[in-house]
Design a protein around this motif. Structure first.
Motif, PDB file in Angstrom:
ATOM      1  N   LEU A 278       0.734  -1.231  -0.005  1.00  0.00           N
ATOM      2  CA  LEU A 278      -0.101  -0.030  -0.043  1.00  0.00           C
ATOM      3  C   LEU A 278       0.646   1.305  -0.001  1.00  0.00           C
ATOM      4  CD1 LEU A 278      -2.841  -1.113   2.598  1.00  0.00           C
ATOM      5  CD2 LEU A 278      -2.884  -1.008   0.182  1.00  0.00           C
ATOM      6  N   GLU A 279       1.740   1.371   0.781  1.00  0.00           N
ATOM      7  CA  GLU A 279       2.942   2.463   0.919  1.00  0.00           C
ATOM      8  C   GLU A 279       3.476   2.802  -0.592  1.00  0.00           C
ATOM      9  OE1 GLU A 279       4.614   5.668   2.633  1.00  0.00           O
ATOM     10  OE2 GLU A 279       3.616   4.075   3.796  1.00  0.00           O
ATOM     11  N   ARG A 280       3.663   1.558  -1.003  1.00  0.00           N
ATOM     12  CA  ARG A 280       4.605   1.686  -2.529  1.00  0.00           C
ATOM     13  C   ARG A 280       3.532   2.195  -3.588  1.00  0.00           C
ATOM     14  NH1 ARG A 280       6.591  -3.977  -5.483  1.00  0.00           N
ATOM     15  NH2 ARG A 280       7.137  -3.059  -7.380  1.00  0.00           N
ATOM     16  N   LEU A 281       2.323   2.083  -3.327  1.00  0.00           N
ATOM     17  CA  LEU A 281       1.201   2.517  -4.215  1.00  0.00           C
ATOM     18  C   LEU A 281       0.721   3.806  -3.767  1.00  0.00           C
ATOM     19  CD1 LEU A 281      -0.838  -0.806  -4.880  1.00  0.00           C
ATOM     20  CD2 LEU A 281       0.529   0.397  -6.679  1.00  0.00           C
ATOM     21  N   GLY A 282       1.135   4.415  -2.901  1.00  0.00           N
ATOM     22  CA  GLY A 282       0.836   5.704  -2.223  1.00  0.00           C
ATOM     23  C   GLY A 282      -0.632   5.731  -1.780  1.00  0.00           C
ATOM     24  N   VAL A 283      -0.978   4.610  -1.322  1.00  0.00           N
ATOM     25  CA  VAL A 283      -2.639   4.575  -0.826  1.00  0.00           C
ATOM     26  C   VAL A 283      -2.448   5.581   0.494  1.00  0.00           C
ATOM     27  CG1 VAL A 283      -4.150   3.295   0.430  1.00  0.00           C
ATOM     28  CG2 VAL A 283      -3.111   2.370  -1.819  1.00  0.00           C
ATOM     29  N   ARG A 284      -3.445   6.304   0.627  1.00  0.00           N
ATOM     30  CA  ARG A 284      -3.601   7.224   1.871  1.00  0.00           C
ATOM     31  C   ARG A 284      -3.927   6.618   3.082  1.00  0.00           C
ATOM     32  NH1 ARG A 284      -6.540  12.976   1.173  1.00  0.00           N
ATOM     33  NH2 ARG A 284      -5.934  14.104   3.229  1.00  0.00           N
ATOM     34  N   TYR A 285      -5.079   5.736   3.018  1.00  0.00           N
ATOM     35  CA  TYR A 285      -5.864   4.993   4.275  1.00  0.00           C
ATOM     36  C   TYR A 285      -6.194   4.000   3.607  1.00  0.00           C
ATOM     37  CZ  TYR A 285      -5.931   9.559   6.698  1.00  0.00           C
ATOM     38  OH  TYR A 285      -5.637  10.866   7.427  1.00  0.00           O
ATOM     39  N   ALA A 286      -5.936   2.647   4.678  1.00  0.00           N
ATOM     40  CA  ALA A 286      -6.570   1.452   4.517  1.00  0.00           C
ATOM     41  C   ALA A 286      -7.582   1.095   5.517  1.00  0.00           C
ATOM     42  CB  ALA A 286      -5.541   0.483   4.305  1.00  0.00           C
ATOM     43  N   PHE A 287      -8.336   0.118   5.468  1.00  0.00           N
ATOM     44  CA  PHE A 287      -9.341   0.127   6.440  1.00  0.00           C
ATOM     45  C   PHE A 287      -9.617  -1.277   6.843  1.00  0.00           C
ATOM     46  CE2 PHE A 287     -10.537   4.030   4.291  1.00  0.00           C
ATOM     47  CZ  PHE A 287     -10.819   4.758   5.365  1.00  0.00           C
ATOM     48  N   SER A 288      -9.816  -1.664   8.006  1.00  0.00           N
ATOM     49  CA  SER A 288      -9.824  -2.886   8.642  1.00  0.00           C
ATOM     50  C   SER A 288     -11.482  -3.373   8.914  1.00  0.00           C
ATOM     51  CB  SER A 288      -8.919  -3.206   9.792  1.00  0.00           C
ATOM     52  OG  SER A 288      -9.271  -2.341  10.763  1.00  0.00           O
ATOM     53  N   TYR A 289     -11.820  -4.283   9.782  1.00  0.00           N
ATOM     54  CA  TYR A 289     -13.204  -4.782  10.059  1.00  0.00           C
ATOM     55  C   TYR A 289     -13.137  -5.332  11.391  1.00  0.00           C
ATOM     56  CZ  TYR A 289     -17.529  -7.017   8.656  1.00  0.00           C
ATOM     57  OH  TYR A 289     -18.808  -7.165   8.428  1.00  0.00           O
ATOM     58  N   TYR A 290     -12.896  -4.570  12.229  1.00  0.00           N
ATOM     59  CA  TYR A 290     -12.898  -4.952  13.843  1.00  0.00           C
ATOM     60  C   TYR A 290     -12.873  -3.595  14.513  1.00  0.00           C
ATOM     61  CZ  TYR A 290      -7.800  -4.787  14.135  1.00  0.00           C
ATOM     62  OH  TYR A 290      -6.672  -4.407  13.946  1.00  0.00           O
ATOM     63  N   GLY A 291     -14.018  -3.613  15.514  1.00  0.00           N
ATOM     64  CA  GLY A 291     -13.951  -2.248  16.165  1.00  0.00           C
ATOM     65  C   GLY A 291     -14.660  -1.313  15.451  1.00  0.00           C
ATOM     66  N   GLY A 292     -14.565  -0.135  15.233  1.00  0.00           N
ATOM     67  CA  GLY A 292     -15.105   0.831  14.627  1.00  0.00           C
ATOM     68  C   GLY A 292     -14.875   2.533  14.947  1.00  0.00           C
ATOM     69  N   TYR A 293     -14.199   2.563  16.039  1.00  0.00           N
ATOM     70  CA  TYR A 293     -14.265   3.916  16.589  1.00  0.00           C
ATOM     71  C   TYR A 293     -13.142   4.423  17.061  1.00  0.00           C
ATOM     72  CZ  TYR A 293     -15.384   7.899  19.716  1.00  0.00           C
ATOM     73  OH  TYR A 293     -15.523   9.095  20.291  1.00  0.00           O
ATOM     74  N   THR A 294     -12.703   5.467  16.419  1.00  0.00           N
ATOM     75  CA  THR A 294     -11.375   6.150  16.751  1.00  0.00           C
ATOM     76  C   THR A 294     -11.661   7.526  17.363  1.00  0.00           C
ATOM     77  OG1 THR A 294     -10.313   5.418  14.848  1.00  0.00           O
ATOM     78  CG2 THR A 294      -9.170   7.269  16.190  1.00  0.00           C
ATOM     79  N   GLY A 295     -11.394   7.595  18.809  1.00  0.00           N
ATOM     80  CA  GLY A 295     -11.844   8.946  19.341  1.00  0.00           C
ATOM     81  C   GLY A 295     -11.161  10.218  19.212  1.00  0.00           C
ATOM     82  N   ALA A 296     -11.565  11.229  19.344  1.00  0.00           N
ATOM     83  CA  ALA A 296     -11.217  12.458  19.168  1.00  0.00           C
ATOM     84  C   ALA A 296      -9.801  12.605  19.651  1.00  0.00           C
ATOM     85  CB  ALA A 296     -12.043  13.646  19.431  1.00  0.00           C
ATOM     86  N   GLY A 297      -8.897  12.898  19.054  1.00  0.00           N
ATOM     87  CA  GLY A 297      -7.596  13.251  19.519  1.00  0.00           C
ATOM     88  C   GLY A 297      -6.902  11.950  19.613  1.00  0.00           C
ATOM     89  N   ALA A 298      -7.301  10.632  19.407  1.00  0.00           N
ATOM     90  CA  ALA A 298      -6.444   9.486  19.476  1.00  0.00           C
ATOM     91  C   ALA A 298      -5.450   9.482  18.365  1.00  0.00           C
ATOM     92  CB  ALA A 298      -7.643   8.402  19.529  1.00  0.00           C
ATOM     93  N   GLU A 299      -4.636   8.449  18.364  1.00  0.00           N
ATOM     94  CA  GLU A 299      -3.527   8.373  17.328  1.00  0.00           C
ATOM     95  C   GLU A 299      -4.412   7.391  16.359  1.00  0.00           C
ATOM     96  OE1 GLU A 299      -0.455   9.258  16.864  1.00  0.00           O
ATOM     97  OE2 GLU A 299      -0.489  10.585  18.423  1.00  0.00           O
ATOM     98  N   ILE A 300      -4.096   7.664  15.143  1.00  0.00           N
ATOM     99  CA  ILE A 300      -4.680   6.726  13.967  1.00  0.00           C
ATOM    100  C   ILE A 300      -3.662   6.158  13.161  1.00  0.00           C
ATOM    101  CG2 ILE A 300      -4.913   8.858  12.409  1.00  0.00           C
ATOM    102  CD1 ILE A 300      -7.486   7.920  11.356  1.00  0.00           C
ATOM    103  N   ASP A 301      -3.878   4.754  13.176  1.00  0.00           N
ATOM    104  CA  ASP A 301      -2.986   3.995  11.989  1.00  0.00           C
ATOM    105  C   ASP A 301      -3.407   4.023  10.758  1.00  0.00           C
ATOM    106  OD1 ASP A 301      -1.611   2.239  10.753  1.00  0.00           O
ATOM    107  OD2 ASP A 301      -1.523   0.619  12.231  1.00  0.00           O
ATOM    108  N   ARG A 302      -2.895   5.005   9.772  1.00  0.00           N
ATOM    109  CA  ARG A 302      -3.422   5.169   8.542  1.00  0.00           C
ATOM    110  C   ARG A 302      -3.647   3.894   7.638  1.00  0.00           C
ATOM    111  NH1 ARG A 302      -0.249   6.661   3.970  1.00  0.00           N
ATOM    112  NH2 ARG A 302       2.047   6.353   4.176  1.00  0.00           N
ATOM    113  N   TYR A 303      -3.119   2.725   7.988  1.00  0.00           N
ATOM    114  CA  TYR A 303      -3.117   1.657   7.353  1.00  0.00           C
ATOM    115  C   TYR A 303      -4.047   0.546   8.149  1.00  0.00           C
ATOM    116  CZ  TYR A 303      -0.274   2.991   3.424  1.00  0.00           C
ATOM    117  OH  TYR A 303       0.252   3.788   2.268  1.00  0.00           O
ATOM    118  N   ASP A 304      -4.728   0.999   9.101  1.00  0.00           N
ATOM    119  CA  ASP A 304      -5.658   0.113   9.697  1.00  0.00           C
ATOM    120  C   ASP A 304      -6.648   1.023  10.865  1.00  0.00           C
ATOM    121  OD1 ASP A 304      -6.846  -1.949  11.239  1.00  0.00           O
ATOM    122  OD2 ASP A 304      -4.916  -2.359  12.721  1.00  0.00           O
TER     123      ASP A 304
END
Length: 335
Positions: A278-304
């Motif tokens: 994904l990095e090689r292709l320049g993909v900006r964000y990738a999405f998984s399928y467990y959980g669902g919520y990223t709270g305000a101010g929380a760190e974000i893993d752009r490939y998860d």
């Protein structure tokens, strides 16, 4: 089902709004759908129908009143806003009802969504492995499936056990490396007589539909070519699946693949090699399928980036609890 019971209790007692005021939903909530409509009589994998047409319409109406619905282009700005709940509506695979029912509803409500397309199903319509497994088992009136190399005991199939048998077989397939998964499916075809039933040509969207949705404000993302479980492939095979999907999407839509969703999407279904591709292709964000919520101010893993599965058994109270109380109802698990 404990969460369903809790959601019903909070609704019946009127405690959900009070609890939401104490735990205000601020951040990014990812919702993931597969199919819209009534799959209750289908020969295919009925768990793929996330909501009926009517329930989906109600969900969109609720989201429009109680959140800010965004597309993935808006994630960076949403991360800086610590006052609001931002919701991503996403669909996986590329089923025809995504265009006929979901896109039509989204346009009525003037809401954006993201559609992650497995390009091989558009180019060569066929039953995907999960629908084929379900169809093979549904074609059996009753019997026993002996898959000794993969299951500890023969699997009984009758009217009472059929759905559980399908889910057991799907879970087994998902757990296997690609070569073993193909062998497992071939054996299942043999022991069931190979009588899969279900549409092929009328199962998937066309490229004209995908282009129309892109022109209509929907985001089109990638989902591999063949819905491959990436961690079961070596890095070169993963590259072929991901880069081939990206090339096909850009050729058909004129836009690069900036967003991607992992097939199946559990934590064990992608790995460091997936991220490198994904990095090689320049993909900006990738999405998984467990959980669902990223709270305000929380760190974000752009490939998860997590997404909450919307399943057919999620009723109105449960859906509203997901939106109002994502800290409780969208806890991230180590799937």
């Amino acid at each position: 089902m404990k969460r369903r019971t809790l959601a019903g209790l909070l609704s019946a007692t009127g405690l959900r709004p009070l609890l939401a005021s104490c735990l205000p939903p601020r951040g990014i909530l990812g919702l993931n759908y597969h199919r819209i409509g009534d799959g209750s009589r289908s020969n295919l994998d009925r768990s793929l129908w996330s909501a009926s047409e009517e329930a989906f319409d109600r969900q969109l109406r609720y989201l429009k009143r109680n959140s800010e619905v965004i597309g993935p282009d808006d994630i960076d700005a949403a991360r800086k806003d610590r006052r609001s709940l931002h919701v991503l509506i996403t669909f996986d695979d590329g089923y025809l009802d995504n265009y006929e029912l979901a896109y039509a509803a989204l346009r009525r409500h003037d809401l954006p969504a993201t559609f992650f397309i497995a390009t091989g199903f558009i180019d060569r319509p066929r039953l995907p492995w999960w629908d084929e497994i379900a169809s093979l088992v549904r074609a059996l009136h009753r019997g026993t499936l002996d898959l000794a190399d993969w299951l500890p005991a023969p699997l009984a199939v009758d009217d009472d056990t059929r759905e559980a048998a399908i889910q057991t077989l799907l879970a087994t397939y998902k757990s296997l490396p690609a070569a073993q998964a193909a062998e497992f499916l071939a054996r299942l075809r043999t022991v069931t007589g190979g009588r899969a039933r279900g549409g092929r040509d009328d199962l998937w969207m066309t490229w004209d539909m995908v282009r129309e949705m892109a022109a209509g404000g929907m985001t089109i993302g990638g989902h591999t070519i063949n819905h491959a479980i990436l961690s079961g492939l070596d890095e070169n095979e993963q590259w072929q699946e991901i880069s081939g999907c990206a090339a096909r999407l850009e050729r058909e839509t004129g836009r690069p693949m900036r967003y991607f969703a992992y097939p199946v999407g559990g934590r064990s279904t992608f790995d460091a090699a997936s991220r490198r591709c994904l990095e090689r292709l320049g993909v900006r964000y990738a999405f998984s399928y467990y959980g669902g919520y990223t709270g305000a101010g929380a760190e974000i893993d752009r490939y998860d980036i997590p997404r909450m599965p919307i399943e057919p058994y999620i009723d109105g109270d449960w859906f509203r609890a997901i939106v109002q109380l994502p800290r409780i109802f969208c806890r991230r698990t180590q799937a």
